[in-house]
Design an enzyme around this catalytic site. Structure first.
Site, PDB file in Angstrom:
ATOM      1  NE  ARG A 230      37.000  42.897  37.821  1.00 43.29           N
ATOM      2  CZ  ARG A 230      38.100  43.375  37.264  1.00 43.29           C
ATOM      3  NH1 ARG A 230      39.081  43.816  38.026  1.00 43.29           N
ATOM      4  NH2 ARG A 230      38.227  43.411  35.957  1.00 43.29           N
ATOM      5  CD  GLU A 259      35.912  49.842  41.589  1.00 44.94           C
ATOM      6  OE1 GLU A 259      36.191  50.241  40.443  1.00 44.94           O
ATOM      7  OE2 GLU A 259      36.511  48.903  42.128  1.00 44.94           O
ATOM      8  CG  HIS A 278      39.751  49.644  39.743  1.00 45.36           C
ATOM      9  ND1 HIS A 278      38.561  48.984  39.567  1.00 45.36           N
ATOM     10  CD2 HIS A 278      40.689  48.846  39.152  1.00 45.36           C
ATOM     11  CE1 HIS A 278      38.755  47.859  38.916  1.00 45.36           C
ATOM     12  NE2 HIS A 278      40.033  47.750  38.649  1.00 45.36           N
TER      13      HIS A 278
END
Length: 321
Positions: A230, A259, A278
């Site tokens: 994370r 993000e 991601h």
């Protein structure tokens, strides 16, 4: 069980839930409508696992879903005090992303060891420049996170000849693959002997900011760092400084504190840093696999059977069996 109401917090494309036809009424919500629809739902599917809407909308009292499933391995985007305190079950997508992420990490490690970035750059300049590159066999990795993703990463690296120390929340001996799983307190001394440090830990209050100035300073000069856990696990400014100073040879981030990563972020230009959006676990067909996994667990829910992948809400992950 009578027809249930499944509320989907989602974004396009929607999940393929044909298997629920005739057994469940599927209703969709976005961040703006979620709070109004939560009290009417038996089950909530967090299809948009990047959203914080559940944390913001979860009712402190009154009706609420009895089961929440998130289409992700991490549950930090949805857990809030009210959800942790009540008796709603939370499940995650454990089992879908482990091997794809492990392959992604292995690809990054290979790319760094074999200097693929340098080859692409010299090709772009049309220059023939021979270099020596590293062997992976005989190097050492510390993998932080002893859940399924960390274990898959460690197993895949071991297949390439890399020795692995796996670090979890607490020490466990007699592990069939890794011998001893090291406790989190042992991390700092292990870092100085690692060529590769891979973060695959869940985000909890204990792990937030785990990799900061002191952690990077403890790593061997010339080490490599990868984060597929994370974003908030890493102090991004400290990582940029470790790369600019040359203390770290290279790094790769697939997750970020914010993000999408803002265009003005210094991470884009940090020397030796690979940035990916991601995507480490997203292989062809991954959305269908997530929908099938939810449908399988819905079958258990409808039959009154125990669910798979039940999260310990206070720990923030599915405990090791």
């Amino acid at each position: 069980m009578s027809e249930s109401t499944v509320l989907v917090l989602g974004s396009d494309p929607p999940p393929k839930l044909d298997r629920l036809t005739g057994r469940a009424r599927v209703v969709h919500a976005d961040a703006a409508t979620l709070a109004d629809r939560l009290p009417t739902a038996d089950v909530l599917l967090a299809w948009d696992f990047t959203s914080d809407a559940i944390r913001d909308a979860w009712p402190a009292q009154g009706p609420r879903p009895g089961w929440v499933h998130t289409a992700s391995a991490g549950v930090d985007r949805l857990l809030c005090p009210a959800l942790v305190a009540d008796d709603t079950l939370v499940t995650n997508a454990r089992g879908v992303f482990e091997q794809p992420i492990a392959e992604y990490v292995a690809g990054l490690v290979l790319a760094m060891a074999k200097d693929f970035h340098g080859s692409w750059e010299w090709q772009r300049q049309r220059r023939w420049r021979h270099r020596d590159t590293r062997r992976l066999a005989g190097t050492h990795a510390v993998v932080v996170g002893s859940g399924p993703i960390g274990r898959a990463v460690g197993t895949t690296l071991k297949a390439l000849g890399v020795s692995v120390d796996l670090v979890g929340r607490r020490e466990r001996t007699g592990d069939p693959q890794f011998g001893t799983v090291r406790a989190s307190e042992a991390l700092r001394p292990l870092l100085g002997g690692a060529d590769w440090v891979v973060c695959a830990a869940p985000l909890t209050e204990a792990t937030r900011g785990l990799f900061g100035p002191e952690t990077f300073a403890a790593m061997r000069p010339g080490a490599h760092f990868v984060n597929v856990g994370r974003g908030p696990l890493v102090d991004e400014d400290a990582l940029v400084e470790a790369l600019r100073s040359g203390h770290l040879a290279a790094a790769a981030l697939d997750v970020f504190q914010q993000e999408p990563l803002p265009s003005g972020s210094p991470l884009w230009d940090a020397p030796g840093l690979i940035v990916s959006p991601h995507m480490s676990g997203d292989t062809l067909g991954w959305r269908d696999a997530l929908a099938e996994q939810f449908a399988d667990n819905f079958d258990r829910w409808a039959a009154g059977e125990p669910l798979e992948n039940v999260v310990d809400k206070r720990l923030g992950y599915v405990p090791v069996r």
